[in-house]
Design an enzyme around this catalytic site. Structure first.
Site, short mmCIF file in Angstrom:
data_model
loop_
_atom_site.label_atom_id
_atom_site.label_comp_id
_atom_site.label_asym_id
_atom_site.label_seq_id
_atom_site.Cartn_x
_atom_site.Cartn_y
_atom_site.Cartn_z
N ASN A 14 68.86 -34.47 -65.59
CA ASN A 14 70.10 -34.65 -64.81
C ASN A 14 69.88 -35.60 -63.64
O ASN A 14 70.75 -36.42 -63.34
CB ASN A 14 70.61 -33.29 -64.33
CG ASN A 14 71.45 -32.60 -65.40
OD1 ASN A 14 72.55 -33.02 -65.69
ND2 ASN A 14 70.88 -31.57 -66.01
N ARG A 65 61.15 -17.35 -48.63
CA ARG A 65 62.24 -18.20 -49.11
C ARG A 65 62.83 -19.07 -48.00
O ARG A 65 63.00 -20.28 -48.14
CB ARG A 65 63.32 -17.33 -49.76
CG ARG A 65 64.36 -18.12 -50.51
CD ARG A 65 65.36 -17.23 -51.23
NE ARG A 65 64.75 -16.28 -52.14
CZ ARG A 65 64.19 -16.61 -53.32
NH1 ARG A 65 64.23 -17.85 -53.73
NH2 ARG A 65 63.64 -15.69 -54.08
N MET A 90 64.81 -24.51 -59.87
CA MET A 90 64.65 -23.13 -60.34
C MET A 90 64.22 -22.21 -59.21
O MET A 90 63.24 -21.48 -59.31
CB MET A 90 63.63 -23.09 -61.49
CG MET A 90 63.99 -23.98 -62.65
SD MET A 90 65.65 -23.67 -63.29
CE MET A 90 65.34 -22.12 -64.13
N LEU A 93 68.41 -20.24 -53.41
CA LEU A 93 68.49 -20.73 -52.03
C LEU A 93 68.75 -19.57 -51.09
O LEU A 93 69.49 -18.65 -51.42
CB LEU A 93 69.61 -21.76 -51.92
CG LEU A 93 69.42 -23.02 -52.76
CD1 LEU A 93 70.71 -23.84 -52.76
CD2 LEU A 93 68.25 -23.85 -52.25
N HIS A 109 75.38 -26.12 -64.21
CA HIS A 109 75.00 -24.94 -64.99
C HIS A 109 75.43 -25.14 -66.44
O HIS A 109 76.57 -25.56 -66.70
CB HIS A 109 75.67 -23.69 -64.39
CG HIS A 109 75.24 -22.44 -65.07
ND1 HIS A 109 74.01 -21.87 -64.85
CD2 HIS A 109 75.85 -21.68 -66.01
CE1 HIS A 109 73.88 -20.79 -65.60
NE2 HIS A 109 74.99 -20.65 -66.31
N ASP A 141 77.58 -21.57 -53.33
CA ASP A 141 77.81 -20.62 -52.23
C ASP A 141 76.69 -19.57 -52.29
O ASP A 141 75.68 -19.78 -52.97
CB ASP A 141 79.23 -20.02 -52.29
CG ASP A 141 79.45 -19.14 -53.50
OD1 ASP A 141 78.47 -18.85 -54.21
OD2 ASP A 141 80.60 -18.74 -53.74
N ASP A 145 75.46 -19.00 -59.17
CA ASP A 145 76.35 -19.65 -60.15
C ASP A 145 77.82 -19.26 -59.93
O ASP A 145 78.54 -18.94 -60.88
CB ASP A 145 75.91 -19.29 -61.59
CG ASP A 145 74.50 -19.78 -61.89
OD1 ASP A 145 74.08 -20.80 -61.31
OD2 ASP A 145 73.81 -19.14 -62.70
N GLU A 174 76.43 -32.48 -69.65
CA GLU A 174 75.99 -32.26 -68.26
C GLU A 174 75.86 -33.60 -67.55
O GLU A 174 76.27 -33.77 -66.39
CB GLU A 174 74.63 -31.53 -68.22
CG GLU A 174 74.69 -30.09 -68.68
CD GLU A 174 73.33 -29.40 -68.56
OE1 GLU A 174 72.59 -29.69 -67.61
OE2 GLU A 174 73.00 -28.59 -69.43
#
Ligand code: GRF
Length: 201
Positions: A14, A65, A90, A93, A109, A141, A145, A174
């Site tokens: 992508n 994280r 992968m 967030l 996605h 957000d 997904d 995609e």
């Protein structure tokens, strides 16, 4: 000229499609300012270096994280990124990261959301027996997904398909969908009605 920041973890098809779309003028008034991978072995990061793009590995393994996300955000801000494109990134967030960039993070996605969120969406759709699947480019957000949909493209599931052949045809869509969505967002020619993104101002 708008600056794109690409986050990836893997092969990066992508990302390469976005880079090709910029070179071919299908994405207008944009450049890739930085490509960031959380994995040193991501083929996508090597591809970015080969293209002469700014490419950085910020390893995530074993890191908290948000601490990792703060490093990523600093790199994006340093390169004055206007729009962040997740391209096979992968890693979830942190809420902190998402709050830093409201409506400035896109994800792709490989299913027609809200069907089949999460991992291996093409396989999930195939096993479920749907007759139509596809892909979704959406704003990110705080839920997985879940954010507002910018572009969707459909792909029929053929009787002779297997998981692999379906995933290959979805991937082609995609690549087209991402370029289209980036143009919509960069042009700013849209408004929200509830969570519906409607083109035109
Ligand atoms: C794609 O299927 C994308 O939809 C999903 O992860 C995969 C990444 O592929 N989010 P690539 O690394 O862009 O080739």
């Amino acid at each position: 000229m708008k600056n794109l920041g690409i986050l990836l973890s893997g092969r990066g098809s992508n990302f390469l499609a976005i880079a090709d779309s910029i070179d071919a003028g299908r994405i207008r008034n944009a450049r890739i300012a930085i490509v960031i991978s959380n994995r040193a072995d991501a083929p996508g990061i090597e591809a970015a270096q080969k293209r002469g793009l700014e490419a950085t590995v910020i390893p995530s393994k074993g890191k908290d994280r948000e601490a990792h996300d703060r490093q990523v955000a600093a790199a994006l801000n340093e390169h004055k990124v206007d729009l962040i494109c997740l391209a096979g990134y992968m890693r979830l967030l942190s809420p902190w990261f998402v709050q830093q960039f409201p409506q400035r993070i896109l994800n792709i996605h490989p299913s027609l959301l809200p069907a089949f969120p999460g991992l291996e969406a093409q396989q999930q759709a195939f096993a479920y027996g749907v007759k139509v699947s596809g892909c979704t480019v959406h704003f990110v957000d705080q839920e997985l997904d879940h954010g507002a949909i910018v572009v969707q493209k459909t792909v029929p599931v053929l009787d002779e398909d297997n998981e692999h052949s379906l995933a290959v045809r979805i991937l082609e869509q995609e690549h087209a969908a991402y370029a289209e969505a980036i143009n919509v967002v960069l042009e700013g020619n849209y408004q929200f009605r509830g969570r519906r993104l409607v083109r035109g101002t």
